[in-house]
Design a protein around this motif. Structure first.
Motif, PDB file in Angstrom:
ATOM      1  N   LYS A  67      -9.802   0.886  37.545  1.00  0.00           N
ATOM      2  CA  LYS A  67      -9.319   2.246  37.830  1.00  0.00           C
ATOM      3  C   LYS A  67     -10.466   3.136  38.334  1.00  0.00           C
ATOM      4  CE  LYS A  67      -4.966   2.404  37.066  1.00  0.00           C
ATOM      5  NZ  LYS A  67      -4.123   2.455  38.235  1.00  0.00           N
ATOM      6  N   GLN A  70     -11.327   2.090  41.906  1.00  0.00           N
ATOM      7  CA  GLN A  70     -10.318   2.441  42.901  1.00  0.00           C
ATOM      8  C   GLN A  70     -10.504   3.861  43.420  1.00  0.00           C
ATOM      9  OE1 GLN A  70      -6.628   1.433  40.900  1.00  0.00           O
ATOM     10  NE2 GLN A  70      -6.525  -0.525  41.980  1.00  0.00           N
ATOM     11  N   PHE A  78      -9.973  -2.174  46.398  1.00  0.00           N
ATOM     12  CA  PHE A  78      -9.645  -2.687  45.079  1.00  0.00           C
ATOM     13  C   PHE A  78      -8.141  -2.697  44.818  1.00  0.00           C
ATOM     14  CE2 PHE A  78     -14.051  -1.300  44.518  1.00  0.00           C
ATOM     15  CZ  PHE A  78     -14.609  -2.472  44.068  1.00  0.00           C
ATOM     16  N   ALA A  79      -7.338  -2.503  45.856  1.00  0.00           N
ATOM     17  CA  ALA A  79      -5.890  -2.656  45.695  1.00  0.00           C
ATOM     18  C   ALA A  79      -5.576  -4.142  45.651  1.00  0.00           C
ATOM     19  CB  ALA A  79      -5.160  -1.992  46.856  1.00  0.00           C
ATOM     20  N   GLU A  84      -0.032  -1.059  46.921  1.00  0.00           N
ATOM     21  CA  GLU A  84      -0.992  -0.353  46.073  1.00  0.00           C
ATOM     22  C   GLU A  84      -2.066   0.333  46.917  1.00  0.00           C
ATOM     23  OE1 GLU A  84      -3.621  -1.104  42.024  1.00  0.00           O
ATOM     24  OE2 GLU A  84      -3.101  -2.821  43.275  1.00  0.00           O
ATOM     25  N   CYS A  85      -2.484  -0.305  47.998  1.00  0.00           N
ATOM     26  CA  CYS A  85      -3.488   0.284  48.886  1.00  0.00           C
ATOM     27  C   CYS A  85      -2.983   1.594  49.488  1.00  0.00           C
ATOM     28  CB  CYS A  85      -3.844  -0.722  49.989  1.00  0.00           C
ATOM     29  SG  CYS A  85      -5.015  -0.102  51.192  1.00  0.00           S
ATOM     30  N   LEU A  88      -2.699   4.324  46.790  1.00  0.00           N
ATOM     31  CA  LEU A  88      -3.994   4.940  46.462  1.00  0.00           C
ATOM     32  C   LEU A  88      -4.381   5.983  47.504  1.00  0.00           C
ATOM     33  CD1 LEU A  88      -5.990   1.770  45.351  1.00  0.00           C
ATOM     34  CD2 LEU A  88      -5.347   3.701  43.894  1.00  0.00           C
TER      35      LEU A  88
END
Length: 189
Positions: A67, A70, A78-79, A84-85, A88
């Motif tokens: 976390k 990220q 870091f996704a 998720e990428c 973020l």
């Protein structure tokens, strides 16, 4: 060319940031392991449970370090997947609302250009969907590629070695790499 500064790699860039974000030595070890586990696009290519098992660290500690990482630049590294990428990056822009999450949950509909189903699933009108898709297009799905090395140059041989007709080897210079000599016709005359 020998004095041109080398571009920093993604690992170097993230390592410098991790050194500022994380002070605990055990967490720094986890952070370095996670940095080394990134692929060229900036995605985490290893399961967190595997990292915890290999390093003998609790899973919640590994998740906490992830976390923190990220939040590093470029946003989206870091996704573990494209969704998720993008999430973020949208969170960084303060644009991650419930409707955008529904859109991210249905990336396969965007890829297949099934706009009718997408409109029903997300629950917005065409204009809002167009705005949301424009926001997605402005994001970088591969944030690590900004740190790729330069173009790969092909190797051009100086000499060709070929088997001859009677079994011996023939050596031939590659004319394409030899320097060209130009002679001024006036001086030649």
């Amino acid at each position: 060319d020998q004095y041109v500064a080398a571009r920093p790699t993604l690992g170097d860039h993230l390592g410098a940031q991790a050194g500022l974000l994380i002070t605990d030595p055990a967490e720094r070890l986890i952070a370095q392991f996670l940095i080394d586990s990134l692929n060229e696009a900036g995605y985490l290519a290893v399961e967190l449970q595997l990292v915890a098992d290999q390093l003998g660290a609790p899973l919640d500690t590994v998740e906490g370090v992830l976390k923190k990482l990220q939040g590093c630049d470029p946003v989206g590294v870091f996704a573990r997947d494209v969704r998720e990428c993008l999430a973020l990056q949208l969170a960084e822009r303060d644009r991650l609302d419930p409707l955008m999450l529904k859109l991210l949950d249905n990336l396969e509909l965007i890829a297949s250009h099934d706009m009718a189903t997408l409109l029903r699933t997300v629950g917005v009108d065409r204009e809002d969907l167009a705005d949301m898709l424009a926001e997605l297009r402005a994001l970088d799905p591969k944030p690590g590629r900004a740190f790729e090395s330069g173009p790969i140059e092909s190797v051009v041989p100086d000499v060709f070695v070929r088997p001859g007709a009677s079994g011996e080897w023939q050596i031939e210079l590659n004319a394409e790499v030899l320097p060209h000599v130009l002679v001024n016709r006036t001086y030649y005359a």
